[in-house]
Design an enzyme around this catalytic site. Structure first.
Site, PDB file in Angstrom:
ATOM      1  N   HIS A  23     -11.058   2.894  25.829  1.00  0.00           N
ATOM      2  CA  HIS A  23      -9.863   1.148  26.460  1.00  0.00           C
ATOM      3  C   HIS A  23      -9.772   0.938  27.964  1.00  0.00           C
ATOM      4  O   HIS A  23      -8.682  -0.031  28.420  1.00  0.00           O
ATOM      5  CB  HIS A  23      -8.823   1.675  25.347  1.00  0.00           C
ATOM      6  N   ASP A  58      -2.261   3.281  23.574  1.00  0.00           N
ATOM      7  CA  ASP A  58      -2.536   2.681  24.711  1.00  0.00           C
ATOM      8  C   ASP A  58      -3.893   1.756  24.627  1.00  0.00           C
ATOM      9  O   ASP A  58      -4.505   1.571  26.084  1.00  0.00           O
ATOM     10  CB  ASP A  58      -3.038   4.073  26.133  1.00  0.00           C
ATOM     11  N   HIS A  90      -1.592  12.405  27.095  1.00  0.00           N
ATOM     12  CA  HIS A  90      -2.689  11.043  26.837  1.00  0.00           C
ATOM     13  C   HIS A  90      -4.087  11.767  28.471  1.00  0.00           C
ATOM     14  O   HIS A  90      -3.758  11.593  29.596  1.00  0.00           O
ATOM     15  CB  HIS A  90      -1.850  10.133  27.358  1.00  0.00           C
ATOM     16  N   ASP A 107      -6.764   9.563  30.126  1.00  0.00           N
ATOM     17  CA  ASP A 107      -8.152   8.750  30.036  1.00  0.00           C
ATOM     18  C   ASP A 107      -9.441   9.382  30.195  1.00  0.00           C
ATOM     19  O   ASP A 107      -9.823  10.048  31.134  1.00  0.00           O
ATOM     20  CB  ASP A 107      -7.444   7.220  31.160  1.00  0.00           C
TER      21      ASP A 107
END
Length: 1002
Positions: free
Chosen positions: A564, A345, A233, A235
């Site tokens: 996000h 997430d 993941h 970000d």
């Protein structure tokens, strides 16, 4: 038994410490500081200075350095080991990219330190090192060593079953067998001289014993299976910037590619088109390798969206564009049609998503974030999620969690591992084992990237052997797992449904943190939809090409900033510095298109007509507009999604002022001595709007100290006490055309709140233009309206419709929704009467027991110490309506509050264009046209409408653009049904909250 366990544990530790032998420090290292690299040019050694191995490097936060040296290993199984003095979470520690002989090899971080070399071959090594936003300086240690394959294999042979002892019943046969096999294996170790040839020979003997006896004979396929897919993941921005994420992608993806060479069974999945775009721009050679792995069936590019976007705050059209641009990217670049929305997430999911996904050709929605609920656990992990309009989409929650024995944890993760505790915990945590004997696990380090390690893949090999007491682990694409699960669901009648939004009972503060970013997002969304409309208008009326490239450029910046951790307000200062730059660029693109088209149309309208009023929305209506700096009201209805040339305006008002009482044709409003509203009397209904003894527009300040996740969290204890801002330092009356304003300045601690309260001649609403100069920290600023309306639910604007939520706290599910997200309005109504609160850039709402609260700003200090400090601007409105919600014009007023009509002076010598034009007209106001744009491929016109009141509607659409053929299409703009065109009109049936996309061919 305990002595055997102690022996196993200690010998396992010894073996781990001896995996690498003959460790030798590298000499003759040179270095230089540098900025962000623009390509893969490695600096020449002549420009670099000597570096002492183990010395300090780094010139502050967010800085880089290059290192170079050469090694020619002469040992068997040589490895290069690169370490810093930092440990712990990899996302915020130094991260490096390794090059050998000019080629990118892999990323290096606290979890990825070792890289294989080739015996006897000279390696010209370069390292591009990065400190991070939390590390100013670090040490660098570089060495070579020989890998002992026997010790390496033995360690993982022991590690997987030993991990199982954490959760197995110590009275079970599986527990006893594991202890026995491991004890017998470690008993073969020669520890008289650890690190000697005899020691390593005994490691080989112990490894052979476990391979033959434990894994070869005792292990066998198990009934249950955990499907694992390598994953990282990343970000796009959070505790680092978008700029740094470009490097995270290079590090993470190169590491995946390197490990795939060593582990042929390794498969990997990554979402987010933006990340692939970054790799394509920065590392074309790596990008080509990724393409090859995708073709081979080893790399799964799924996820559907441009970025993993926030689904509370992004508009409906933005969510469609996320999928449209994301899916198109993956299709164009890799020939892959994404069928899964992958959002592990994201902080909650709008009820509009199921319909959007279905109409974008997405079959599955996958997350795990709802497991983070602070109050209630979702009753199932696999279900059909039913959205606003009744559309259902298959949904699966990843259940990855460690099994520590006893009952499963509620909390799951998307950054899993392949140790036995998680392989078993993932399957154990899956609620509905009746639907499948498989569970899904994503393994690999994430958030800041990194991905799987050799250790993950070694453990996965052991898990795949079928250890009794653990599920089998099978490395496989998530999409393949979901296809089998879907086939299972097709034959079942007991698949549960979840209706409405997937509300995350956590991170409620993200509806409000970093107010400027949320305002910029809202304004950008409206601006670009108007710019697209005007681009189509210019194409049809002025014969100008549609500015597709510039609009796409701006849209991609809008979508990127909806990641996000950006738009929720949970990133560092530097992320928002870049957002400010991005939004200024977005505004420049949008304004140049919109202002340019309006101006060129006005030049072709006879100046004697006065003004050209542009209506960006689909309501055929009179309305407020600025003319010569004055607020006026049009006497004529302005063409929807078009313009009208007119000089007919109401430009005065009859509003009366009697001391502290303001009276409009609709309302009589009374202030107290502090200029707080103590009465709003609705003259039409002959009733008081406010509850007795209360204050309207009560400015409340709450102390805001969450116990975790500062920028993310707004917690129940913070709602318990507040201070009301009552002090008034100045009052001024303003007369502005059809409205009258009272400008009030209120100091509070180190801050100042300036509001101009506007009362209207023609509209039954009160606006509060608010400018806050905020210098307090850890405080939530809200406005409150305690209204006298009897109801147990409220209606909240969301993407493409509205949802109803309880205004009481009867159950734990109700109580957990003490702060919720809404877009342009929220309303509470009783039979025949109600009150709406509208806003132009706010999202956080708290409506309980008749008190309507709107959250205006927060001031957390982590991860951005000065969040929400300085100027913050917004407008919100209160609007009583003497009818039911579906009968009032709250939705229309909310659209115009957010993006008003615009008037431009007509400048032509004669009419070269029609005096009125409408690109699209609908005959029912409950159906709203939001989008008029050019098709992604070709020059057809795309029109997007939605039904806003949950009313099935027979709709007539009048087209102002040439229309030889009109098709209903999906949101990917594929034609699905041809409509009859008659006199420039089409008729169709629209379901409640249904989104309709039309394609018009000229």
């Amino acid at each position: 038994m305990q002595n055997k366990l102690r022996k196993i544990r200690q010998y396992k530790k010894i073996v781990e410490e001896q995996i690498y032998k003959n460790k030798c420090q590298v000499e003759n290292i040179v270095t230089c500081s540098c900025g962000y690299k623009t390509d893969n040019t490695i600096p020449d050694v002549s420009t670099m200075t000597p570096f002492e191995n183990g010395g300090d490097w780094g010139e502050g936060y967010d800085t880089h350095a290059w290192f170079r040296f050469t090694v020619t290993p002469e040992t068997d199984n040589p490895y290069l080991i690169v370490e810093t003095d930092k440990s712990g979470w990899d996302a915020c520690n130094p991260q490096l990219i390794l090059y050998i002989n000019g080629k990118t090899v892999q990323g290096l971080d606290v979890n990825h330190r070792e890289v294989p070399l080739k015996k006897g071959e000279k390696a010209d090594v370069a390292i591009y090192a990065y400190t991070s936003f939390t590390v100013e300086k670090a040490k660098l240690f570089v060495s070579t060593a020989e890998l002992s394959h026997d010790a390496f294999a033995l360690y993982y042979d022991i590690a997987y079953p030993f991990d199982m002892l954490t959760y197995l019943n110590d009275e079970s046969i599986e527990y006893a067998k594991i202890v026995d096999y491991l004890w017998r294996a470690v008993s073969k170790l020669d520890l008289y001289e650890v690190g000697s040839d005899d020691f390593y020979a005994s490691c080989g003997e112990a490894h052979k014993f476990l391979e033959d006896e434990f894994y070869g004979k005792y292990c066998c396929p198990q009934k249950a299976t955990t499907v694992g897919i390598g994953h990282t993941h990343i970000d796009c921005a959070w505790l680092w910037t978008l700029r740094q994420t470009r490097e995270k992608v290079q590090r993470s993806f190169s590491t995946v590619l390197e490990l795939m060479k060593r582990y042929p069974e390794y498969k990997f999945m990554s979402s987010q088109a933006l990340l692939y775009k970054y790799l394509k721009e920065a590392e074309p050679e790596l990008y080509a390798q990724v393409k090859e792995r995708i073709k081979e069936g080893r790399w799964e590019c799924e996820g559907a969206m441009w970025v993993e976007a926030d689904c509370n705050l992004s508009s409906g059209e933005s969510l469609i564009r996320q999928v449209l641009y994301g899916k198109n990217f993956f299709k164009e670049e890799f020939g892959v049609d994404n069928r899964v929305l992958w959002l592990p997430d994201v902080f909650g999911y709008t009820a509009a998503l199921p319909q959007i996904l279905k109409k974008c050709g997405v079959d599955w929605f996958v997350t795990q974030k709802i497991s983070w609920n602070d109050t209630n656990r979702m009753p199932y992990d696999t279900f059909r999620w039913v959205g606003l309009d009744g559309t259902a989409i298959n949904t699966h929650f990843i259940t990855a969690t460690d099994d520590e024995g006893g009952k499963s944890s509620n909390l799951c993760t998307y950054v899993g591992h392949t140790g036995a505790k998680m392989v078993n915990g993932t399957y154990k945590r899956m609620t509905q084992k009746n639907l499948s004997d498989e569970a899904l696990l994503t393994f690999g380090h994430g958030d800041g990237g990194g991905g799987p390690t050799p250790g993950h893949l070694e453990l996965a090999r052991r898990a795949a052997r079928g250890v009794p007491g653990s599920p089998n682990l099978k490395i496989e694409f998530a999409g393949d797992y979901l296809k089998r699960l879907e086939k299972n669901l097709e034959s079942r009648t007991d698949v549960p449904c979840w209706n409405g939004e997937l509300y995350l009972e956590f991170h409620r503060g993200t509806y409000t943190s970093i107010a400027k970013n949320k305002r910029n997002n809202r304004k950008s969304e409206f601006l670009f939809q108007d710019a697209e409309l005007l681009g189509i208008t210019a194409d049809k009326l002025l014969n100008e090409p549609f500015p597709k490239a510039k609009l796409r450029e701006g849209w991609l910046d809008i979508l990127t900033n909806q990641f996000h951790d950006i738009i929720p307000g949970s990133s560092i200062k530097e992320v928002y510095d870049q957002s400010d730059i991005d939004y200024a660029k977005i505004k420049s693109i949008g304004d140049s298109i919109a202002d340019g088209v309006r101006g060129r149309i006005a030049e072709k309208i006879d100046a004697k007509r006065g003004w050209v009023v542009f209506n960006p929305h689909s309501f055929n209506t009179e309305g407020l507009v600025q003319v010569n700096g004055k607020t006026v009201y049009t006497k004529e209805k302005i063409s929807p999604k078009g313009y009208l040339a007119t000089g007919a305006f109401v430009d005065t008002n009859t509003i009366k002022v009697d001391g502290k009482v303001i009276e409009t044709p609709h309302l009589r409003v009374t202030f107290d001595d502090s200029w707080q509203i103590i009465s709003i009397f609705d003259k039409r209904a002959s009733r008081e709007v406010l509850k007795p003894g209360t204050v309207g527009n009560e400015i409340r300040v709450y102390a805001d100290y969450p116990d975790v996740y500062d920028a993310w969290e707004w917690q129940p204890h913070s709602c318990e006490e507040y201070k009301t801002v009552t002090e008034c330092s100045s009052v001024e009356f303003i007369d502005d055309g059809v409205r009258l304003g009272i400008a009030i300045v209120r100091p509070f601690m180190k801050s100042t709140i300036k509001q101009t309260i506007w009362f209207y001649e023609n509209v039954c609403r009160i606006d509060f233009d608010t400018k806050v100069d905020w210098h307090n920290k850890h405080q939530m600023l809200k406005t409150a309206f305690p209204v006298d309306v009897n109801t147990n639910s409220a209606t909240f604007d969301v993407q493409f419709g509205s949802v109803q939520r309880p205004t009481h706290k009867n159950t734990s599910w109700d109580a957990a929704r003490f702060e919720v997200c809404a877009h342009k309005y929220a309303d509470i109504s009783e039979g025949g009467y109600g009150v709406s609160i509208m806003n132009d850039c706010k999202y956080g709402h708290d409506i309980h027991d008749g008190v309507m609260q709107l959250s205006l700003l927060r001031a957390p200090t982590y991860p951005y110490p000065d969040a929400d400090q300085g100027e913050s601007v917004c407008t919100y409105s209160i609007m009583p309506h003497n009818c039911s919600f579906n009968e009032c014009d709250v939705i229309k007023q909310a659209y115009y509050l957010n993006y008003p009509m615009v008037a431009i002076p007509a400048k032509g010598e004669k009419d070269s264009l029609p005096a009125a034009f409408s690109a699209v007209t609908v005959n029912k106001e409950n159906v709203i046209c939001e989008t008029v744009k050019q098709a992604e491929y070709g020059q057809d016109t795309i029109i997007r409408l939605y039904e806003s009141a949950n009313i099935r509607t027979d709709l007539e659409v009048t087209l102002g653009v040439p229309a030889k053929e009109v098709y209903i299409c999906d949101m990917m703009e594929n034609e699905t049904e041809k409509l009859e065109v008659k006199d420039g009109k089409v008729c169709l049936k629209v379901g409640g909250f249904e989104i309709i996309t039309l394609k018009v061919k000229a």
